[in-house]
Structure formats: C-alpha cells, structure tokens
Design a protein around this motif. Structure first.
Motif, short mmCIF file in Angstrom:
data_model
loop_
_atom_site.label_atom_id
_atom_site.label_comp_id
_atom_site.label_asym_id
_atom_site.label_seq_id
_atom_site.Cartn_x
_atom_site.Cartn_y
_atom_site.Cartn_z
N ARG A 127 0.99 -1.25 -0.06
CA ARG A 127 0.02 -0.13 0.00
C ARG A 127 0.85 1.24 -0.08
O ARG A 127 0.67 2.18 -0.72
CB ARG A 127 -0.97 -0.16 1.27
CG ARG A 127 -1.92 1.28 1.22
CD ARG A 127 -2.77 1.16 2.40
NE ARG A 127 -3.36 -0.05 2.84
CZ ARG A 127 -3.10 -0.89 3.72
NH1 ARG A 127 -2.21 -0.67 4.55
NH2 ARG A 127 -3.88 -2.23 3.93
N GLU A 128 1.91 1.22 0.76
CA GLU A 128 2.66 2.55 0.99
C GLU A 128 3.64 2.75 -0.50
O GLU A 128 3.40 3.98 -0.80
CB GLU A 128 3.94 2.18 2.07
CG GLU A 128 4.66 3.31 2.24
CD GLU A 128 5.85 3.40 3.30
OE1 GLU A 128 6.57 3.98 3.38
OE2 GLU A 128 5.64 2.47 3.83
N VAL A 129 4.04 1.65 -1.22
CA VAL A 129 4.55 1.87 -2.33
C VAL A 129 3.74 2.31 -3.37
O VAL A 129 3.84 3.51 -4.06
CB VAL A 129 5.31 0.38 -2.87
CG1 VAL A 129 5.84 0.68 -4.20
CG2 VAL A 129 6.53 0.07 -1.95
N TRP A 130 2.42 1.67 -3.58
CA TRP A 130 1.60 2.05 -4.57
C TRP A 130 1.03 3.54 -4.12
O TRP A 130 0.70 4.18 -5.16
CB TRP A 130 0.38 0.94 -4.49
CG TRP A 130 1.05 -0.26 -5.30
CD1 TRP A 130 1.79 -0.70 -5.73
CD2 TRP A 130 0.03 -1.30 -5.42
NE1 TRP A 130 2.14 -1.72 -6.10
CE2 TRP A 130 0.71 -2.43 -6.06
CE3 TRP A 130 -1.46 -1.56 -5.19
CZ2 TRP A 130 0.37 -3.68 -6.35
CZ3 TRP A 130 -1.75 -3.04 -5.40
CH2 TRP A 130 -1.03 -4.13 -6.07
N GLN A 131 0.63 3.77 -3.22
CA GLN A 131 0.02 4.98 -2.67
C GLN A 131 1.04 6.20 -2.88
O GLN A 131 0.83 7.16 -3.30
CB GLN A 131 -0.51 5.24 -1.32
CG GLN A 131 -1.88 3.99 -1.37
CD GLN A 131 -2.34 4.31 0.15
OE1 GLN A 131 -2.16 4.96 0.94
NE2 GLN A 131 -3.69 3.57 0.31
N ASP A 132 2.38 5.93 -2.53
CA ASP A 132 3.40 7.01 -2.65
C ASP A 132 3.60 7.37 -4.22
O ASP A 132 3.63 8.60 -4.84
CB ASP A 132 4.64 6.72 -2.04
CG ASP A 132 4.66 6.83 -0.64
OD1 ASP A 132 3.57 7.17 0.04
OD2 ASP A 132 5.62 6.51 0.15
N GLU A 133 3.48 6.24 -5.03
CA GLU A 133 3.55 6.53 -6.38
C GLU A 133 2.59 7.37 -7.17
O GLU A 133 2.76 8.26 -7.95
CB GLU A 133 3.59 5.08 -7.38
CG GLU A 133 5.17 4.61 -7.35
CD GLU A 133 6.04 5.12 -8.08
OE1 GLU A 133 6.08 5.14 -9.39
OE2 GLU A 133 6.93 6.10 -7.58
N PHE A 134 1.12 6.97 -6.50
CA PHE A 134 0.04 7.56 -7.04
C PHE A 134 -0.03 9.14 -6.61
O PHE A 134 -0.40 10.04 -7.41
CB PHE A 134 -1.27 7.14 -6.51
CG PHE A 134 -2.60 7.61 -6.86
CD1 PHE A 134 -3.03 7.44 -8.10
CD2 PHE A 134 -2.99 8.62 -6.33
CE1 PHE A 134 -4.25 7.99 -8.60
CE2 PHE A 134 -4.35 9.34 -6.58
CZ PHE A 134 -4.87 9.03 -7.72
N ARG A 135 0.52 9.23 -5.67
CA ARG A 135 0.37 10.72 -4.87
C ARG A 135 1.22 11.66 -5.97
O ARG A 135 0.83 12.80 -6.35
CB ARG A 135 0.84 10.86 -3.52
CG ARG A 135 -0.12 10.56 -2.42
CD ARG A 135 0.39 11.04 -1.05
NE ARG A 135 -0.39 10.23 0.03
CZ ARG A 135 -0.03 9.10 0.60
NH1 ARG A 135 0.73 8.30 0.21
NH2 ARG A 135 -0.95 8.56 1.51
#
Length: 273
Positions: A208-216
C-alpha cells in the motif's frame, strides 16, 4: 512538473488503469514444462481462475470502475467460463501471448507463433479482436512493435520509458502507442513466492505504501497510473481488500479518471492531434 501534460477527458489530472494479467496455470507451465505433472504447483493458477477472477470482478462491480484483463490464449481455451465472465462484465480484454512464454529475441519465429495462436484463441473462443497487448514479464524483441503494428493493435503495455503514454517506433518505421508500466506498480514482485525462487511475501501495508506514494506523486505531476495485478495474487482475500482500499484511496483525489487501456490510448492519441 506542475500541471498535466495530457489533456485527459473531463479535465482529469490523472488517468488510472486497473489491469489484470490473467495467467492461470501458464505462469508455471511456461517456465518449466515438468510442472504439468505437479498439480500442487499448478493449483496456484487454478486459484486465480476459480476464486481470484470472480472476486476481482465483484470488487470492480461494487466500485463501478472499468478494468483491462490481459489473457493468454491458453487461459482463454482452458478457462473459457472465467474469460467470458470478464467479457460479460464489460471489461476490456487484451492479448497476453498464447502460453505466457517469455520472448527470446534469438527465436523470432516463436514470438510470431505466440502472437498468432493467442489472437486465434481470443477470436475463436470469445469473439474478441484485442486492441492492446502486454508481453509476458515485459520481455520484448526488436520484432515486437513491428508485429503489433502488422496486426493492427492500438497500443502496447510492455515498456517502461515514461510516466505518460508515448509513441514507440520500430527500426522499420512502424509504431504503436505505449502505455508504460513499472515493476513497483506490479503485485508480482511483492507476492510471487515459489520454492525454486523464494522471496519475501510482503504485507499489505508495505505494498500500500509503495502504490500510494507513487500515486500521490504521479497525481501531483499530472499523468498516467498503470496498476498491474494478477488474479492468483491480488485475488487472495486480504489483497482483494487492498484493491478495494486502493480504489477508495484514489477516489479521494480530484481529477481521477478510471479507464480501460484502450480508452487511455485513444484519449492520448486525441490529445496529440
């Protein structure tokens, strides 16, 4: 970058594609033919078809978002009921080879066979003529783009040279729209464990952290977010919850456009004209 570099429909700031590589047993059969005699190993792929696909379709329906499923021809032939479920749910189906064999530039005739057998299976079993292609494991050759152009594909999603879509040209001058992806937005590096190639199985919080940081950050730039998932991995119970959470998370941002890969390729082409 402070603004979107693509004129997405409705003034959206970011285009999101939820993509699923529905490999089923091909992921194991293509890497080691001896796995045909190992039902326990193949059962991981069976799970993707039996449980993963229906639960993913249920989650997408509840969220009211479209997706693109890249399906090998072997999977279409051997799990026709599940491939038909995807089609009937209104999602896009793309080409993902025939057997999920990795492309070897030293054997161009094998790449042609994988391309043509996969196309035949999609047409014969589902009546689908795909607009898009994704190579197994992102493996390609100098022939890939030429083959895709020859068969009239709209887009490819096998390369990683950009954040936004771009046009890629083969040595012979043929070209195709590329919808880039990246391993960090693929569930396999986090979840693909096997006895022969053991690796950590990461927690949802890590993914979740990897995917959400990329999205932001892609949202801040203005661009394209291509999430790559597999029913045998994201179809696990807690990973279905992660998919649901990711959709809700992205919806919390302004200007998010959920689309199929074909819709993104067509929108990008229009923005360039």
């Amino acid at each position: 970058m402070t603004g979107s570099s693509v004129n997405w429909p409705g003034g959206a700031r970011i285009a999101v594609t939820l993509t699923f590589d529905f490999d089923a047993e091909t992921l194991w059969l293509s890497r080691d033919p001896a796995n045909a005699q190992r039902p326990g190993t193949l059962s991981q792929g069976v799970y993707g078809a039996r449980i993963g696909v229906p639960k993913i379709l249920e989650t997408l329906k509840e969220a009211g978002v479209p997706a693109t499923f890249f399906i090998p021809g072997w999977t279409v032939e051997n799990h026709a009921d599940r491939a038909e479920m995807v089609l009937k749910a209104g999602h896009e189906i793309g080409h993902h080879s025939y057997s999920h064999a990795w492309i070897d530039p030293a054997f161009p005739e094998q790449e042609v066979e994988e391309m043509e057998r996969g196309l035949d299976a999609l047409k014969r079993v589902l009546g689908v003529v795909p607009k898009g292609y994704r190579s197994p494991a992102g493996e390609t050759s100098d022939n890939t783009i030429r083959l895709l152009a020859k068969h009239g594909f709209l887009y490819d999603s096998s390369m990683m040279a950009e954040i936004n879509p771009y046009r890629i040209t083969a040595p012979d001058g043929s070209s195709i729209i590329e919808l880039p992806w990246h391993w960090s937005l693929d569930d396999a590096p986090f979840l693909l464990f096997s006895i022969k190639t053991p690796r950590p199985i990461f927690t949802n919080s890590h993914i979740r952290e990897v995917w959400q940081d990329e999205f932001r950050e892609i949202h801040r730039w203005g661009g394209y977010y291509n999430l790559v998932m597999h029913p045998q991995f994201t179809g696990r119970p807690s990973r279905i919850a992660l998919l649901r959470e990711m959709i809700a998370f992205m919806r919390g941002f302004e200007g998010v456009w959920f689309a199929t890969c074909s819709q993104v390729a067509e929108a990008w082409a229009t923005s360039q004209s």
